[in-house]
Design an enzyme around this catalytic site. Structure first.
Site, PDB file in Angstrom:
ATOM      1  N   ASN A  71       0.840  -1.193   0.000  1.00 27.59           N
ATOM      2  CA  ASN A  71       0.000   0.000   0.000  1.00 27.59           C
ATOM      3  C   ASN A  71       0.877   1.245   0.000  1.00 27.59           C
ATOM      4  OD1 ASN A  71      -0.369   1.885   2.592  1.00 27.59           O
ATOM      5  ND2 ASN A  71       0.283  -0.150   3.282  1.00 27.59           N
ATOM      6  N   CYS A 133       8.543   8.213   8.136  1.00 28.50           N
ATOM      7  CA  CYS A 133       8.306   9.311   7.192  1.00 28.50           C
ATOM      8  C   CYS A 133       9.620   9.970   6.806  1.00 28.50           C
ATOM      9  CB  CYS A 133       7.441  10.396   7.819  1.00 28.50           C
ATOM     10  SG  CYS A 133       6.170   9.789   8.876  1.00 28.50           S
ATOM     11  N   ASN A 195       7.152  -1.864  11.018  1.00 24.14           N
ATOM     12  CA  ASN A 195       6.352  -1.170  10.021  1.00 24.14           C
ATOM     13  C   ASN A 195       6.475  -1.972   8.708  1.00 24.14           C
ATOM     14  OD1 ASN A 195       4.936   0.849   8.585  1.00 24.14           O
ATOM     15  ND2 ASN A 195       5.788   2.440   9.899  1.00 24.14           N
ATOM     16  N   THR A 196       5.876  -1.480   7.637  1.00 25.57           N
ATOM     17  CA  THR A 196       5.894  -2.253   6.384  1.00 25.57           C
ATOM     18  C   THR A 196       7.284  -2.248   5.739  1.00 25.57           C
ATOM     19  OG1 THR A 196       5.187  -0.284   5.195  1.00 25.57           O
ATOM     20  CG2 THR A 196       3.473  -1.834   5.863  1.00 25.57           C
ATOM     21  N   GLY A 247       2.112  -9.053   9.779  1.00 23.42           N
ATOM     22  CA  GLY A 247       1.572 -10.300   9.238  1.00 23.42           C
ATOM     23  C   GLY A 247       0.782 -11.158  10.199  1.00 23.42           C
TER      24      GLY A 247
END
Lengths: 304, 253
Positions: A71, A133, A195-196, A247
């Site tokens: 995403n 970020c 985080n991803t 996950g």
């Protein structure tokens, strides 16, 4: 009163169970309350919030992957003032457990301003700092990929808040333990990971990236083993409570994450393919504990 | 809180090919979460992580059935086309806002482009039961893309015209050419189809109307905001606040 066998404590904040929807996968909770009573959850990490309202990235923002998705929403959110004035009141109507406030920023000043504002909200029990970020004053490099910038943002935020501060670590680094240690030395009360992972898919017919922003964050069951490994390394090295994330899809995954070292567990992608995922995990935990001979979840934290 | 569970197993009753790319699948199961024409289901595909959003062409609570029309455009819809009768399929049902059925409009135009014709069938059925006189205009690129849907409309007493871009079937041109050529009276339009068609309708037709739009979606129920669109009323989620938007809400840049 006997302690519930499912309850866990993060820096003095007791959750009725360790199951927490991850930021960005559950909004501010009230939308999901259409589907079930969300008060059964341990906490909710709300949608990543910045100082100003953001529309986020162009579409498409999502891509299919084997056992997961990518995403690139781009931190769409209404901004910290609207979150406090409009989103939190709606959240409080349907959710009465401690809230984890996920705060993002593109500069130290932005983190400090947002954290200072959200710290004053009663139901917010923990502030979770998204350091994935880009730092607009640091050449665009993510705050979370360098020990110095993590340390600096944690120190500045700690000056203005009273609530426990958890730093959400990015896995896109060479040594996540070093980053975690820097956060803790700078004053972080706990860590949340992972985080991803940065990923990319290509549309073969169009010969273009599937995601308009080219790349995005990869999550879902495919990253679970990476998350378990990193949680295990960080939890044993850093000496603060860890929220495990990445996950998690079942009650057994929650137990695995806790054995690796997590005190609480965030559930992300699983909510997106089944809106009842967290409910099913909470309801499945007692049977899974019984099957594995676990009396209290706190007994298994970091036993591996 | 909803009293019905939106996550339900359905059984494939039939699944057959209509054209070189379009298929029709009938499924049996608990349809109760569906409340309006123009809503969609999110289909779990074995071996795929994300679900595939497909508009509801028709449904019946009495029979516990729903009908999906879909184009095979990728691996997910290809897998759907291989689902034999009797296969169990997990669906999230009743997603999205659906079409409005405002009682003040007596002559609604139902304008479909390609697979976008699908959700107009149940809308036509609903409008007929309300005593309205809808007319359908179905647009395709060429005759080979037409899946005979005009007959389904005629079965419920709704006249349906066809336009094809190459003129191989019906009126040559677009749905707007049919409206002009036939002088169709309309006091409202409901449309679903490709974005260039919807843009032409929203910026060109001088009657009020609404359009159903699509996008790649993450969840389909408003949680991930992967399908946001900027509207005159701020950012909206296509899956939850849409997929149907009034024409003046959408911004055509």
């Amino acid at each position: 009163m006997d302690k519930s066998p499912l309850s866990v404590t993060l820096s003095g904040v007791t959750l009725q169970n360790p199951v927490v929807p991850a930021s960005g996968c559950f909004g501010f909770g009230y939308g999901m309350a259409e589907f079930y009573d969300i008060d059964i959850l341990g906490s909710i990490s709300f949608k990543g919030t910045t100082r100003d309202a953001r529309f986020g990235n162009p579409l498409p923002r999502v891509a299919e992957c084997s056992a997961g998705l990518i995403n690139s929403v781009g931190l769409q959110n209404p901004g910290i003032d609207a979150v406090i004035a409009e989103e939190l009141p709606k959240m409080r109507e349907v959710f009465h457990q401690p809230i984890i406030a996920n705060i993002s920023g593109f500069s130290i000043d932005e983190y400090v301003e947002c954290c200072s504002k959200i710290d004053g909200e009663d139901q917010v029990a923990i502030i979770e700092l998204n350091v994935s970020c880009p730092n607009v004053h640091g050449g665009g490099m993510s705050f979370g990929t360098c020990c110095e910038s993590v340390s600096e943002v944690v120190k500045e935020v700690k000056r203005v808040i009273t609530k426990p501060l958890y730093v959400k670590l990015t896995p896109n680094v060479t040594d996540i333990v070093a980053i975690g240690r820097s956060a803790v030395e700078a004053g972080a009360d706990g860590l949340c990971l992972i985080n991803t992972m940065l990923g990319m898919r290509i549309d073969l017919k169009r010969r273009q990236p599937v995601i308009a922003n080219r790349m995005g964050g990869f999550s879902g069951p495919a990253v679970f083993p990476v998350a378990v490994r990193m949680v295990n390394q960080v939890a044993h090295a850093c000496g603060v409570p860890v929220i495990g994330c990445g996950g998690v899809s079942t009650a057994a995954d929650v137990i695995e994450m806790m054995m690796a070292g997590a005190t609480a567990v965030e559930v992300g992608a699983a909510n997106l393919i089944n809106p009842y995922a967290c409910k099913e995990i909470v309801e499945g935990l007692p049977a899974e504990m019984h099957r594995l001979g676990i009396d209290n979840l706190t007994d298994i934290i970091g036993i591996v | 809180m909803l009293t019905t569970n939106i996550n339900n197993d359905f059984k494939v009753i039939s699944n057959r090919r209509l054209t070189h790319k379009t298929w029709v699948m009938t499924l049996g199961g608990d349809t109760r979460a569906i409340t309006a024409p123009g809503q969609f289901v999110n289909v779990a595909i074995p071996g795929k992580y994300l679900r595939r959003p497909i508009s509801i062409c028709d449904y019946s609570h009495e029979r516990g059935e729903l009908v999906l029309l879909y184009d095979v455009v990728g691996e997910g819809t290809e897998a759907m086309s291989l689902m034999a009768p009797g296969t169990t399929v997990n669906l999230l049902t009743g997603l999205g806002n659906g079409f409005s059925t405002d009682p003040s409009h007596d002559h609604p135009l139902l304008l479909g482009g390609g697979i976008g014709c699908a959700p107009l069938l149940n809308l036509a059925r609903r409008l007929r039961t309300m005593g309205k006189s809808p007319v359908a205009v179905l647009g395709y690129n060429t005759a080979a893309d037409s899946f005979g849907m005009e007959r389904w409309f005629e079965e419920i007493g709704v006249e349906a015209f066809i336009a094809t871009v190459d003129g191989s079937l019906g009126t040559k041109g677009f749905v707007t050419d049919v409206i002009r050529e036939k002088g169709l009276p309309g006091d409202y339009f409901h449309a679903c189809g490709p974005m260039p068609m919807l843009r032409a309708l929203c910026t060109g037709l001088d009657i009020p109307g609404e359009v159903s739009i699509e996008s790649r979606m993450g969840c389909g129920f408003g949680a991930c905001v992967c399908c946001s669109v900027e509207t005159a009323n701020g950012a909206k989620r296509i899956c939850k606040d849409g997929p149907v938007f009034r024409k003046e809400e959408l911004i055509w840049k």
